[in-house]
Scaffold this motif. Structure first.
Motif, short mmCIF file in Angstrom:
data_model
loop_
_atom_site.label_atom_id
_atom_site.label_comp_id
_atom_site.label_asym_id
_atom_site.label_seq_id
_atom_site.Cartn_x
_atom_site.Cartn_y
_atom_site.Cartn_z
N ASP A 1 -6.39 -6.26 -10.73
CA ASP A 1 -6.81 -7.03 -11.90
C ASP A 1 -5.88 -8.23 -12.03
OD1 ASP A 1 -7.31 -8.10 -14.42
OD2 ASP A 1 -7.60 -6.13 -15.36
N SER A 2 -6.33 -9.37 -11.54
CA SER A 2 -5.48 -10.56 -11.54
C SER A 2 -5.18 -11.04 -12.96
CB SER A 2 -6.12 -11.68 -10.71
OG SER A 2 -7.37 -12.03 -11.23
N GLU A 3 -6.10 -10.81 -13.88
CA GLU A 3 -5.89 -11.22 -15.29
C GLU A 3 -4.76 -10.39 -15.93
OE1 GLU A 3 -8.33 -13.11 -17.48
OE2 GLU A 3 -9.14 -13.99 -15.64
N ALA A 4 -4.79 -9.08 -15.71
CA ALA A 4 -3.77 -8.20 -16.30
C ALA A 4 -2.51 -8.14 -15.44
CB ALA A 4 -4.34 -6.80 -16.47
N GLY A 5 -2.61 -8.57 -14.18
CA GLY A 5 -1.46 -8.51 -13.28
C GLY A 5 -1.13 -7.10 -12.85
N THR A 6 -2.19 -6.27 -12.66
CA THR A 6 -1.98 -4.89 -12.24
C THR A 6 -2.79 -4.58 -10.99
OG1 THR A 6 -3.78 -4.08 -13.64
CG2 THR A 6 -1.55 -4.07 -14.59
N VAL A 7 -2.34 -3.55 -10.30
CA VAL A 7 -3.03 -3.10 -9.08
C VAL A 7 -2.85 -1.59 -8.98
CG1 VAL A 7 -1.02 -3.56 -7.59
CG2 VAL A 7 -3.31 -3.55 -6.60
N GLU A 8 -3.85 -0.91 -8.41
CA GLU A 8 -3.73 0.54 -8.20
C GLU A 8 -4.60 0.99 -7.04
OE1 GLU A 8 -5.40 3.35 -11.10
OE2 GLU A 8 -6.53 1.68 -11.95
N LEU B 1 0.82 -1.21 0.00
CA LEU B 1 0.00 0.00 0.00
C LEU B 1 0.85 1.26 0.00
CD1 LEU B 1 -2.81 -1.17 2.42
CD2 LEU B 1 -3.05 -0.69 -0.02
N TYR B 2 1.97 1.26 0.72
CA TYR B 2 2.88 2.41 0.70
C TYR B 2 3.35 2.66 -0.73
CZ TYR B 2 3.51 1.61 5.80
OH TYR B 2 3.34 1.42 7.14
N TYR B 3 3.72 1.58 -1.42
CA TYR B 3 4.19 1.72 -2.79
C TYR B 3 3.08 2.23 -3.72
CZ TYR B 3 6.21 0.66 -7.33
OH TYR B 3 6.67 0.76 -8.62
N GLU C 1 1.14 6.80 -9.75
CA GLU C 1 0.04 7.41 -10.49
C GLU C 1 -0.50 6.36 -11.44
OE1 GLU C 1 -0.90 10.84 -10.64
OE2 GLU C 1 0.41 11.32 -8.96
N GLY C 2 -1.64 5.80 -11.14
CA GLY C 2 -2.24 4.79 -12.01
C GLY C 2 -1.79 3.38 -11.67
N PRO C 3 -2.21 2.44 -12.51
CA PRO C 3 -1.92 1.03 -12.23
C PRO C 3 -0.44 0.70 -12.41
CG PRO C 3 -3.22 1.24 -14.25
CD PRO C 3 -3.05 2.61 -13.69
#
Length: 125
Positions: free
Chosen positions: A97-104, A37-39, A44-46
């Motif tokens: 988004d586990s499919e795309a492998g991104t988090v934001e 969460l700190y990171y 800015e964005g995913p």
């Protein structure tokens, strides 16, 4: 005013908002989740799960300039993928988004941002 006083004020105000105190403490209940969460708060964005994993691994090992052992990286990545990121995505202001492998982190309530900032100052990853 001490950090404790500031936290008490923030926590008192939290009770009157949609962000529940239990939810905030649950999200911040594990060091690895706090590090993620700190990171995310700094971005800015995913971002990719690999980016989050790399930063968490650096903070956990205090090795910004040295290569993280592959098995350590893999352990952190597996825990983030299967435990921590799904957990934090239960909050409506964290998208994973586990499919795309991104988090934001998106539009987090100001009180959550404040508590996360205080936690980061205290913990100093």
């Amino acid at each position: 005013m001490s950090i404790r006083d500031i936290i008490v004020i923030i926590l008192g105000e939290l009770e009157d908002t949609m962000v529940s105190l239990d939810r905030v403490f649950d999200l911040l209940g594990k060091r690895r989740r706090r590090y993620a969460l700190y990171y995310l708060e700094q971005q800015e964005g995913p971002v990719t799960v690999d980016e989050v994993t790399e930063q968490v691994a650096e903070w956990e090992t205090d090795q910004a300039s040295v290569s993280i052992p592959e098995e350590k990286f893999d352990r952190i990545e597996v825990e983030l993928l299967h435990t921590d990121l799904p957990k934090v995505s239960e909050a409506e202001y964290i998208r994973y988004d586990s499919e795309a492998g991104t988090v934001e982190l998106t539009e987090a309530p100001p009180k959550f941002d404040a508590i996360l900032s205080v936690a980061k100052i205290i913990e100093r990853p």
